[in-house]
Design an enzyme around this catalytic site. Sequence first.
Site, PDB file in Angstrom:
ATOM      1  N   ARG A   7       1.813   8.365  12.878  1.00 18.21           N
ATOM      2  CA  ARG A   7       1.466   9.603  13.595  1.00 18.21           C
ATOM      3  C   ARG A   7      -0.031   9.888  13.555  1.00 18.21           C
ATOM      4  NH1 ARG A   7       3.060  14.539  10.227  1.00 18.21           N
ATOM      5  NH2 ARG A   7       1.196  13.739   9.189  1.00 18.21           N
ATOM      6  N   PHE A  12      15.531  19.193  -1.331  1.00 22.16           N
ATOM      7  CA  PHE A  12      14.155  18.754  -1.592  1.00 22.16           C
ATOM      8  C   PHE A  12      13.910  17.356  -1.036  1.00 22.16           C
ATOM      9  CE2 PHE A  12      11.073  16.672  -4.443  1.00 22.16           C
ATOM     10  CZ  PHE A  12      10.027  17.579  -4.434  1.00 22.16           C
ATOM     11  N   ARG A  18     -10.834   5.709   8.660  1.00 19.67           N
ATOM     12  CA  ARG A  18      -9.799   5.081   7.830  1.00 19.67           C
ATOM     13  C   ARG A  18      -8.890   4.223   8.705  1.00 19.67           C
ATOM     14  NH1 ARG A  18      -9.474  10.639   5.664  1.00 19.67           N
ATOM     15  NH2 ARG A  18      -7.765  10.990   7.127  1.00 19.67           N
ATOM     16  N   TYR A  73       0.831  -1.200   0.000  1.00 25.22           N
ATOM     17  CA  TYR A  73       0.000   0.000   0.000  1.00 25.22           C
ATOM     18  C   TYR A  73       0.872   1.259   0.000  1.00 25.22           C
ATOM     19  CZ  TYR A  73      -2.976   3.796   1.507  1.00 25.22           C
ATOM     20  OH  TYR A  73      -3.616   5.012   1.573  1.00 25.22           O
TER      21      TYR A  73
END
Length: 351
Positions: free
Chosen positions: A152, A222, A162, A105
């Site tokens: 978290r 980044f 969910r 997933y």
Amino acid sequence: HAVCIFYLVLRALDTVEDDMSIPLDVKVPMLHEFHSHLYQPDWKYTESKEKDRQVLEDFPTISMEFRKLSKVYQDVISDICHKMGVGMAEFLEKKVDSQHEWDKYCHYVAGLVGIGLSRLFSASELEDSIVGQDTDLANSMGLFLQKTNIIRDYLEDQMEGREFWPREVWSRYAKKLSDLARPENIDVAVQCLNELITNALHHVPDVLTYLSRLKNQSVFNFCAIPQVMAIATLAACYNNQQVFRGVVKIRKGQAVTLMMDATNIQAVKAIMYQYVEEIYQKIPSTDPSCHRTQQAIAAIRAASLPGGPMASRHHYSPIYLSCAMLLAALSWQYLSTLAKATEEYVQAGDN
């Protein structure tokens, strides 16, 4: 531009996945076919109820900019969008049971992002071809971030209906995932939390190897900043009952410091080392995962030591980042002062 369009395309796809008002018989084929809409100038979706629905309503603008990109960028973005849509559809119709399925997933929703970005970096020639070719390391970059968010966000996801924690793990601690939020179950809830954090820590050596290959400063910043934010978040969550009671976040000042510091591989290694030591100090001797946590930390220590197994490149701390931070602080101070002055002026007028 390629990274920007990549983000907007995936944001639009994610908005479809998140929209609970779209029936499954509509949503599943929509996710499967979403990549094809990139080549359909007039396609848009105006029935979404999600907060980010603008990306679907204005999709013709996004797809137009997509078609202006070089073919090498288009191919990467379309391919990742297709694979992600298929993966999202798969998990709409089933829950995350095993740890293997958890990895799967997370690969679909985040690992593919890491792989796509890496392919864009290499296609631009800002980075060597190996960065885009080594999909295992790029996948680990995404998995580490996604697992951190899932860990978290336990309580928020529960409130939204969910479930992303893998049943294989939480079923050893409770009959239902929601039971972990009950005050009487807090001890086993924290043990379950610690096991999942231990699982996530296994990606850190891959993260460090990936970052050590980057040579462009902007690309490095980044990629590195979210990773150090993630390790700091896991350190804050480890053995912390608050995960089941509210939101655990790192402090704003801590976040700014991490952004300022994470500009070269040695600094990132030092940050990772610092936070895993923080976790190490909190490991309860009675925790069922304590030995596995210690082993995971030992592997990170070995990868973080100077002259470790990865070939590091030298980066210079860019002064523009410091200037940007200073400008942001000054702008905030200016706007706060202006807002206060305006409020006082309005109150004076009322009087």
